[in-house]
Design an enzyme around this catalytic site. Structure first.
Site, PDB file in Angstrom:
ATOM      1  N   CYS A 195       0.829  -1.198   0.000  1.00 49.81           N
ATOM      2  CA  CYS A 195       0.000   0.000   0.000  1.00 49.81           C
ATOM      3  C   CYS A 195       0.869   1.256   0.000  1.00 49.81           C
ATOM      4  CB  CYS A 195      -0.919   0.008   1.217  1.00 49.81           C
ATOM      5  SG  CYS A 195      -1.956   1.490   1.307  1.00 49.81           S
ATOM      6  N   ASN A 254      -1.290  -9.488  -9.630  1.00 51.74           N
ATOM      7  CA  ASN A 254      -2.279  -8.427  -9.434  1.00 51.74           C
ATOM      8  C   ASN A 254      -1.897  -7.255 -10.336  1.00 51.74           C
ATOM      9  OD1 ASN A 254      -3.023  -6.049  -6.806  1.00 51.74           O
ATOM     10  ND2 ASN A 254      -4.414  -6.873  -8.322  1.00 51.74           N
TER      11      ASN A 254
END
Length: 260
Positions: free
Chosen positions: A121, A220
């Site tokens: 993140c 991803n």
């Protein structure tokens, strides 16, 4: 200490093979979205990131009418789940401390199928707290957290990272992470500073897959349509893939004949 034997560890790794997963998403990966994704064929679903300090020592309650399991603290609901997703929900944790991460994991491990450490993140609140992408620059702390979890919880532990500009640096970090005994590694094929509008660098995954084999490696980034799943796996060798924005646009993306 709950170190899994080789047979159990192999079974845990197999959970992350040949799958199509819902990625962790802030404000989106709530219980309704996860259940909807499972209904349409997702093999596993990740929760949104929840900070370890928030979930540690929460009060667990069960709604007898709905079956919803709630974890709350100081009158505030932190996490909700349901028995219908227990075998397929991965709890994503934000952490900068092995001790707090373990405390949090032990709070919820009996209601989830796995625990994932967020190391990708790029958001300010996460990085400033030493969590998320900040952990990629602090591999000793990152690996200490993973080792604490792997050695002491009763469910599979995984990790999600991004890539560095420097490919060798990425490979070295991936090797260190794999050596902690995790059951799978997810790679968001963008750097910390890349935004979603910038094309994911699928080609950066090939070498990671080769280096870590037979550890499952999950791709991803830019899985926006059902057909992208096979394209991604064929071009990168990824064990599985996960989608974020694709599921926001259409939660039935997990089935070939999606609902328009």
């Amino acid at each position: 200490m709950t170190v899994p034997d080789s047979e159990k560890h192999q079974a845990w790794q197999d959970r992350y093979r040949n799958g199509y997963f819902l990625a962790p998403m802030v404000r989106v990966g709530t219980l309704p979205m996860r259940l909807l994704s499972l209904h349409y064929g997702a093999d596993l679903v990740w929760t949104c990131e929840i900070i370890d300090k928030s979930i540690a020592n929460c009060l667990r309650t069960v709604n007898d009418q709905t079956g919803v399991i709630s974890y709350s603290k100081d009158g505030r609901e932190i996490f909700t789940t349901h028995k219908d997703e227990k075998s397929r929900v991965v709890f994503q944790m934000g952490s900068a401390s092995p001790d707090t991460a373990l405390e949090a994991a032990r709070t919820i491990e009996n209601d989830v199928a796995g625990i994932d450490l967020n190391c990708g993140c790029p958001m300010k609140f996460s990085v400033q707290g030493g969590m998320g992408a900040a952990l990629m620059e602090d591999p000793d702390r990152l690996c200490a957290i993973l080792e604490a979890l792997v050695q002491n919880v009763s469910v599979p532990v995984t990790c999600k990272i991004r890539v560095f500009d420097d490919e060798e640096k990425t490979i070295e970090l991936a090797r260190r992470i794999a050596a902690t005994g995790i059951s799978a590694l997810t790679v968001h094929c963008r750097t910390r500073y890349m935004r979603p509008r910038e094309k994911a660098m699928w080609h950066r995954l090939n070498r990671i897959v080769d280096e870590l084999s037979p550890l499952p490696v999950i791709l991803n980034g830019d899985i926006c349509h059902f057909d992208d799943v096979q394209k991604a796996r064929e071009s990168t060798g990824a064990t599985s893939v996960m989608t974020a924005r694709g599921a926001i646009a259409n939660p039935s993306i997990f089935r070939k004949e999606s609902v328009s």
